[in-house]
Design a protein around this motif. Structure first.
Motif, PDB file in Angstrom:
ATOM      1  N   TYR A 142      -6.935  -7.954   5.699  1.00 34.03           N
ATOM      2  CA  TYR A 142      -8.105  -9.063   5.381  1.00 34.03           C
ATOM      3  C   TYR A 142      -8.069  -9.869   4.048  1.00 34.03           C
ATOM      4  N   ARG A 143      -7.752  -8.762   3.052  1.00 36.64           N
ATOM      5  CA  ARG A 143      -7.675  -8.979   1.590  1.00 36.64           C
ATOM      6  C   ARG A 143      -6.373 -10.295   1.664  1.00 36.64           C
ATOM      7  N   LEU A 144      -5.426  -9.835   2.090  1.00 35.04           N
ATOM      8  CA  LEU A 144      -3.996 -10.451   2.049  1.00 35.04           C
ATOM      9  C   LEU A 144      -4.357 -11.958   2.982  1.00 35.04           C
ATOM     10  N   GLN A 145      -4.991 -11.828   3.948  1.00 36.39           N
ATOM     11  CA  GLN A 145      -5.398 -13.153   4.716  1.00 36.39           C
ATOM     12  C   GLN A 145      -6.185 -13.981   4.065  1.00 36.39           C
ATOM     13  N   SER A 146      -7.115 -13.229   3.222  1.00 35.81           N
ATOM     14  CA  SER A 146      -8.077 -14.348   2.286  1.00 35.81           C
ATOM     15  C   SER A 146      -7.217 -15.010   1.134  1.00 35.81           C
ATOM     16  N   VAL A 163       0.864  -1.298  -0.012  1.00 37.99           N
ATOM     17  CA  VAL A 163      -0.016   0.119  -0.086  1.00 37.99           C
ATOM     18  C   VAL A 163       0.979   1.259  -0.106  1.00 37.99           C
ATOM     19  N   GLY A 164       0.625   2.041  -1.056  1.00 34.91           N
ATOM     20  CA  GLY A 164       1.510   3.301  -1.131  1.00 34.91           C
ATOM     21  C   GLY A 164       0.423   4.393  -1.037  1.00 34.91           C
ATOM     22  N   GLU A 177      -8.342   2.081  10.958  1.00 36.39           N
ATOM     23  CA  GLU A 177      -9.285   0.948  10.965  1.00 36.39           C
ATOM     24  C   GLU A 177      -9.339   0.454   9.373  1.00 36.39           C
ATOM     25  N   GLN A 178      -9.310   1.332   8.486  1.00 34.11           N
ATOM     26  CA  GLN A 178      -9.417   1.064   6.935  1.00 34.11           C
ATOM     27  C   GLN A 178      -8.416   0.115   6.424  1.00 34.11           C
ATOM     28  N   GLY A 179      -7.143   0.587   7.041  1.00 34.52           N
ATOM     29  CA  GLY A 179      -6.046  -0.567   6.838  1.00 34.52           C
ATOM     30  C   GLY A 179      -6.157  -2.069   6.964  1.00 34.52           C
ATOM     31  N   PHE A 180      -7.290  -2.263   7.799  1.00 36.51           N
ATOM     32  CA  PHE A 180      -7.507  -3.782   8.155  1.00 36.51           C
ATOM     33  C   PHE A 180      -8.197  -4.529   7.033  1.00 36.51           C
TER      34      PHE A 180
END
Length: 190
Positions: free
Chosen positions: A179-183, A129-130, A172-175
């Motif tokens: 979540y996307r990575l963990q999916s 994320v940049g 909080e939006q960074g989660f």
């Protein structure tokens, strides 16, 4: 992916992440999380930082997800370039936020020892994320690093260095990125 089956390693950048930084907040709320501590946050030495990251990864057989910011992202790339395959497998994936371009012309001299930045694909899934106005790395450079590392990438608008100074205290939006990575990791494991 059950939270007790992974651990989160927070990998801060130069000068550490203070109490108002999103990494500190995340460390407080994510289960099984720990910060990779450095002996010298002000005058970072690549070999020492990589050694500390390596020690943190080796400290447990529980697989890790790395959450890196700024110079921490570059430390992750250096670690991955030299880690033995068996140890690299302990890392499930990494969220790389606002990587510092230590090769840029105006880079602080204290960070020069981290250049050149490894450009080979990292041996685990990553999401970078940049920001389009990050003084530490242009959006184009962040995308170039993402390509080299084999990362999925996203560029935020007007997010600066995605740190407390830029208003990213709890983030909080960074989660959603985590979540996307963990999916992706869960799909890969299935």
């Amino acid at each position: 992916m059950p939270s007790d089956s992974i651990r989160y390693l927070i990998v801060p950048g130069w000068h550490n992440s203070g109490e108002d930084h999103w990494q500190t907040h995340w460390q407080a709320v994510l289960p099984n999380s720990a910060r990779v501590e450095q002996a010298d946050w002000a005058s970072p030495q690549r070999h020492a930082w990589v050694a500390q990251l390596d020690a943190a990864i080796r400290a447990s057989d529980t697989p890790a997800v790395l959450i890196a910011h700024s110079l921490g992202c570059v430390a992750v790339a250096h670690w991955a370039a030299t880690a033995p395959t068996a140890i690299a497998r302990r890392v499930l994936g990494a969220l790389l936020v606002a990587p510092a371009d230590v090769e840029r012309p105006n880079c602080p001299p204290a960070l020069a020892g981290f250049a050149p930045i490894p450009q080979q694909p990292l041996p685990f899934p990553t999401h970078l994320v940049g920001s389009d106005n990050d003084p530490a790395a242009s959006a184009a450079r962040a995308l170039e690093l993402a390509r080299g590392w084999g990362s999925e990438a996203g560029i935020l608008t007007g997010a600066g260095h995605i740190n407390a100074k830029a208003g990213f205290n709890r983030w909080e939006q960074g989660f959603a990125y985590l979540y996307r990575l963990q999916s992706r990791l869960a799909l890969r494991a299935a």
